[in-house]
Design a protein around this motif. Structure first.
Motif, PDB file in Angstrom:
ATOM      1  N   ILE A  98       0.833  -1.201   0.000  1.00 46.63           N
ATOM      2  CA  ILE A  98       0.000   0.000   0.000  1.00 46.63           C
ATOM      3  C   ILE A  98       0.868   1.251   0.000  1.00 46.63           C
ATOM      4  O   ILE A  98       0.628   2.204  -0.749  1.00 46.63           O
ATOM      5  CB  ILE A  98      -0.957  -0.009   1.205  1.00 46.63           C
ATOM      6  N   SER A  99       1.896   1.248   0.827  1.00 41.38           N
ATOM      7  CA  SER A  99       2.795   2.392   0.900  1.00 41.38           C
ATOM      8  C   SER A  99       3.502   2.633  -0.433  1.00 41.38           C
ATOM      9  O   SER A  99       3.592   3.762  -0.909  1.00 41.38           O
ATOM     10  CB  SER A  99       3.823   2.174   2.016  1.00 41.38           C
ATOM     11  N   SER A 100       3.978   1.552  -1.049  1.00 39.42           N
ATOM     12  CA  SER A 100       4.664   1.682  -2.336  1.00 39.42           C
ATOM     13  C   SER A 100       3.712   2.167  -3.415  1.00 39.42           C
ATOM     14  O   SER A 100       4.067   3.012  -4.249  1.00 39.42           O
ATOM     15  CB  SER A 100       5.278   0.340  -2.738  1.00 39.42           C
ATOM     16  N   ALA A 101       2.480   1.634  -3.418  1.00 39.00           N
ATOM     17  CA  ALA A 101       1.504   2.032  -4.426  1.00 39.00           C
ATOM     18  C   ALA A 101       1.126   3.499  -4.271  1.00 39.00           C
ATOM     19  O   ALA A 101       0.973   4.224  -5.266  1.00 39.00           O
ATOM     20  CB  ALA A 101       0.261   1.158  -4.317  1.00 39.00           C
ATOM     21  N   ARG A 102       0.989   3.963  -3.039  1.00 38.95           N
ATOM     22  CA  ARG A 102       0.650   5.363  -2.807  1.00 38.95           C
ATOM     23  C   ARG A 102       1.753   6.270  -3.355  1.00 38.95           C
ATOM     24  O   ARG A 102       1.473   7.294  -3.995  1.00 38.95           O
ATOM     25  CB  ARG A 102       0.440   5.617  -1.318  1.00 38.95           C
ATOM     26  N   ASP A 103       2.992   5.896  -3.129  1.00 45.07           N
ATOM     27  CA  ASP A 103       4.116   6.705  -3.614  1.00 45.07           C
ATOM     28  C   ASP A 103       4.176   6.750  -5.145  1.00 45.07           C
ATOM     29  O   ASP A 103       4.718   7.691  -5.724  1.00 45.07           O
ATOM     30  CB  ASP A 103       5.433   6.160  -3.068  1.00 45.07           C
ATOM     31  N   ALA A 104       3.623   5.708  -5.792  1.00 50.44           N
ATOM     32  CA  ALA A 104       3.692   5.627  -7.250  1.00 50.44           C
ATOM     33  C   ALA A 104       2.565   6.393  -7.947  1.00 50.44           C
ATOM     34  O   ALA A 104       2.599   6.563  -9.165  1.00 50.44           O
ATOM     35  CB  ALA A 104       3.663   4.168  -7.690  1.00 50.44           C
ATOM     36  N   LEU A 105       1.565   6.844  -7.197  1.00 49.90           N
ATOM     37  CA  LEU A 105       0.463   7.572  -7.802  1.00 49.90           C
ATOM     38  C   LEU A 105       0.874   9.008  -8.122  1.00 49.90           C
ATOM     39  O   LEU A 105       1.592   9.650  -7.358  1.00 49.90           O
ATOM     40  CB  LEU A 105      -0.748   7.583  -6.872  1.00 49.90           C
ATOM     41  N   VAL A 106       0.400   9.489  -9.256  1.00 49.28           N
ATOM     42  CA  VAL A 106       0.652  10.878  -9.653  1.00 49.28           C
ATOM     43  C   VAL A 106      -0.681  11.538  -9.966  1.00 49.28           C
ATOM     44  O   VAL A 106      -1.625  10.884 -10.414  1.00 49.28           O
ATOM     45  CB  VAL A 106       1.601  10.963 -10.864  1.00 49.28           C
ATOM     46  N   GLU A 107      -0.760  12.824  -9.741  1.00 45.73           N
ATOM     47  CA  GLU A 107      -2.004  13.545  -9.973  1.00 45.73           C
ATOM     48  C   GLU A 107      -2.193  13.819 -11.460  1.00 45.73           C
ATOM     49  O   GLU A 107      -1.272  14.286 -12.138  1.00 45.73           O
ATOM     50  CB  GLU A 107      -2.002  14.850  -9.183  1.00 45.73           C
ATOM     51  N   TRP A 108      -3.396  13.509 -11.965  1.00 47.02           N
ATOM     52  CA  TRP A 108      -3.706  13.820 -13.358  1.00 47.02           C
ATOM     53  C   TRP A 108      -3.596  15.326 -13.559  1.00 47.02           C
ATOM     54  O   TRP A 108      -4.136  16.110 -12.778  1.00 47.02           O
ATOM     55  CB  TRP A 108      -5.113  13.323 -13.696  1.00 47.02           C
ATOM     56  N   PRO A 109      -2.861  15.774 -14.583  1.00 45.57           N
ATOM     57  CA  PRO A 109      -2.473  17.184 -14.658  1.00 45.57           C
ATOM     58  C   PRO A 109      -3.594  18.169 -14.931  1.00 45.57           C
ATOM     59  O   PRO A 109      -3.470  19.351 -14.597  1.00 45.57           O
ATOM     60  CB  PRO A 109      -1.432  17.211 -15.791  1.00 45.57           C
ATOM     61  N   ASN A 110      -4.691  17.730 -15.554  1.00 51.83           N
ATOM     62  CA  ASN A 110      -5.746  18.680 -15.897  1.00 51.83           C
ATOM     63  C   ASN A 110      -7.097  18.014 -15.717  1.00 51.83           C
ATOM     64  O   ASN A 110      -7.442  17.076 -16.441  1.00 51.83           O
ATOM     65  CB  ASN A 110      -5.581  19.164 -17.345  1.00 51.83           C
ATOM     66  N   ASP A 111      -7.862  18.500 -14.757  1.00 51.73           N
ATOM     67  CA  ASP A 111      -9.145  17.889 -14.445  1.00 51.73           C
ATOM     68  C   ASP A 111     -10.165  18.032 -15.572  1.00 51.73           C
ATOM     69  O   ASP A 111     -11.192  17.357 -15.564  1.00 51.73           O
ATOM     70  CB  ASP A 111      -9.712  18.496 -13.153  1.00 51.73           C
ATOM     71  N   LEU A 112      -9.904  18.900 -16.542  1.00 49.48           N
ATOM     72  CA  LEU A 112     -10.818  19.070 -17.664  1.00 49.48           C
ATOM     73  C   LEU A 112     -10.432  18.208 -18.862  1.00 49.48           C
ATOM     74  O   LEU A 112     -11.201  18.101 -19.817  1.00 49.48           O
ATOM     75  CB  LEU A 112     -10.881  20.539 -18.081  1.00 49.48           C
ATOM     76  N   GLN A 113      -9.276  17.603 -18.825  1.00 48.57           N
ATOM     77  CA  GLN A 113      -8.841  16.744 -19.921  1.00 48.57           C
ATOM     78  C   GLN A 113      -9.131  15.278 -19.586  1.00 48.57           C
ATOM     79  O   GLN A 113      -8.236  14.449 -19.462  1.00 48.57           O
ATOM     80  CB  GLN A 113      -7.355  16.975 -20.208  1.00 48.57           C
ATOM     81  N   VAL A 114     -10.405  15.000 -19.448  1.00 50.19           N
ATOM     82  CA  VAL A 114     -10.878  13.643 -19.155  1.00 50.19           C
ATOM     83  C   VAL A 114     -11.838  13.226 -20.258  1.00 50.19           C
ATOM     84  O   VAL A 114     -12.861  13.886 -20.483  1.00 50.19           O
ATOM     85  CB  VAL A 114     -11.577  13.575 -17.784  1.00 50.19           C
TER      86      VAL A 114
END
Length: 438
Positions: A98-114
């Motif tokens: 869980i700790s490793s997976a959390r560190d590997a997550l990145v925020e999607w750069p633009n909430d409107l580009q979905v």
């Protein structure tokens, strides 16, 4: 806060995730749907008395299983919360993951580009749908076959898309503004909204090779009823909901926090395959009551397992052409006949894609927009078959375009006349050659 973004019309190169994660295509054995972050219904009922208290080992095993699924669904916080109070080597090893997976997550750069893909009811039997009668052309234009849909889902999964809810993009604040929310995914993944229009199984489709309803089966899993050309009725995965549920059993990482898709309902023919409209079917009160009870039970089961419900208006209304009085009357009918069965929704999927404005933001003084707002619709969806994504966030609403995946788009893309679907899948390898003229 006025923000908008539009994708270039030229399709970008397609990005592929390792196909080692894609074990199978859709259409496998029907499994108990446990797609929600919370674990969903089912999961097995152990033997013995119903009053037997589970042992500590059994509780631990259940929590570990749930946490593993939550972790696969890119929700390490939920997984960590599930394991609270548990110990043991297996739990410790999972906490490390869980700790490793959390560190590997990145925020999607633009909430409107979905991106947002949508479908209509899926064709089970192309021979009956494309039989040359007065409805066949409409089915060819606006529907996909099950074979096409299953290939598309596997392709978008292989390309790294993950199913998110519109409510993952932003949320309405107490002051009426829309607050962008972070979507955190592995760096090789990208968010996508999935929706389906007219999940009502209209009367005119009967006998044309489509499912006829959605319902919870004996295990609590939502499935379809389908009657074949010989008149034999069976239950199983004959439309988008159970097909996606099937796929998520083998690919839980295709869902973000247990979210699946949005189902758009009208009301005039009833919902989810049940003739639940008092206005249209009130002459038979006993049948009406049964239909309403079945519709509500199904809607509750859908929401419990990660599906969301949107209004498609009561009468499939063109909001642009309709008068304000007609629009208000239609919304009131939705509130009277559908809302009691589905609960409230803050999402409006516009029939025909007809909207109150083009690229410019809505005029907040427009009486029709105020009717939309006053009925609680904060998330509004139109149709744009040209852009990979398009969205606009204003104080009070999120407005998002959807890409129609249907016979018109598939034919044009497969023939090289368009590239609108290329960011998602290869239409020439997806299109069903049972379509007329292929």
């Amino acid at each position: 806060m006025a923000r908008a973004t539009r994708a270039p019309h030229a399709a970008p190169s397609r990005r592929t995730v390792s196909t080692a994660l894609a074990a199978t295509a859709l259409g496998g054995t029907a499994l108990t749907a446990a797609g929600c972050t919370q674990g969903g219904p089912g999961g097995g009922k152990g033997g013995g008395s119903a009053s037997k208290k589970p042992t500590a080992e059994e509780i631990r095993a259940q929590k570990v299983s749930r946490a593993q699924r939550q972790l696969a669904q890119h929700d390490p916080d939920a997984a960590e919360k599930t394991l609270k109070g548990q110990d043991g080597d297996e739990v410790d090893a999972l906490r490390t993951k869980i700790s490793s997976a959390r560190d590997a997550l990145v925020e999607w750069p633009n909430d409107l580009q979905v991106s947002h893909l949508f479908f209509h009811t899926l064709i089970v039997d192309p021979e009956r749908a494309f039989d040359g009668d007065e409805d066949a052309q409409g089915y060819d234009d606006y529907m996909c076959t099950i074979d096409e849909f299953t290939k598309i889902m596997k392709d978008v999964y292989d390309d790294g898309y993950v199913l998110v809810s519109p409510h993952d993009i932003c949320e309405k604040q107490d002051d009426g503004t829309m607050k962008p929310l972070p979507i955190r995914l592995p760096k090789d993944r990208k968010p996508m909204v999935l929706s389906q229009d007219d999940v009502c199984y209209y009367e005119y489709m009967e006998g044309d090779g489509f499912a006829t309803d959605l319902h919870p089966n004996a295990e609590g899993r939502v499935v379809n009823s389908y009657t074949d050309a010989d008149g034999k009725t069976s239950e199983g995965s004959y439309d988008m909901v159970p097909l996606v549920d099937d796929f998520l059993e083998d690919h839980p990482d295709f869902s973000y926090h247990g979210h699946k898709g949005v189902l758009a309902l009208t009301g005039y023919n009833g919902i989810l395959g049940y003739r639940s409209s008092k206005r249209e079917y009130g002459d038979h009160p006993d049948k009406l009551k049964t239909a309403q009870e079945q519709a509500k039970k199904t809607a509750d089961a859908l929401k419990d397992t990660g599906w969301e419900i949107a209004s498609h208006s009561w009468g499939h209304l063109d909001i642009k052409k309709s008068s304000l009085a007609h629009l208000t009357r239609d919304f009131d009918r939705w509130d009277a006949e559908v809302k009691p069965l589905t609960g409230a929704t803050d999402m409006l999927i516009l029939p025909f894609g007809a909207d109150l404005s083009g690229v410019p933001p809505y005029d907040t003084q427009d009486p029709k927009y105020r009717a939309v707002r006053d009925h609680g619709f904060d998330y509004i969806f139109l149709v744009d078959g040209t852009a990979e994504y398009w969205a606009q966030m204003q104080d009070g609403y999120l407005r998002q375009a959807r890409m129609n995946v249907d016979g018109i788009r598939l034919r044009a893309n497969a023939a090289g006349q368009e590239t609108s679907l290329e960011p998602f899948f290869d239409s020439s390898s997806v299109i069903d050659h049972s379509r007329p003229g292929l």
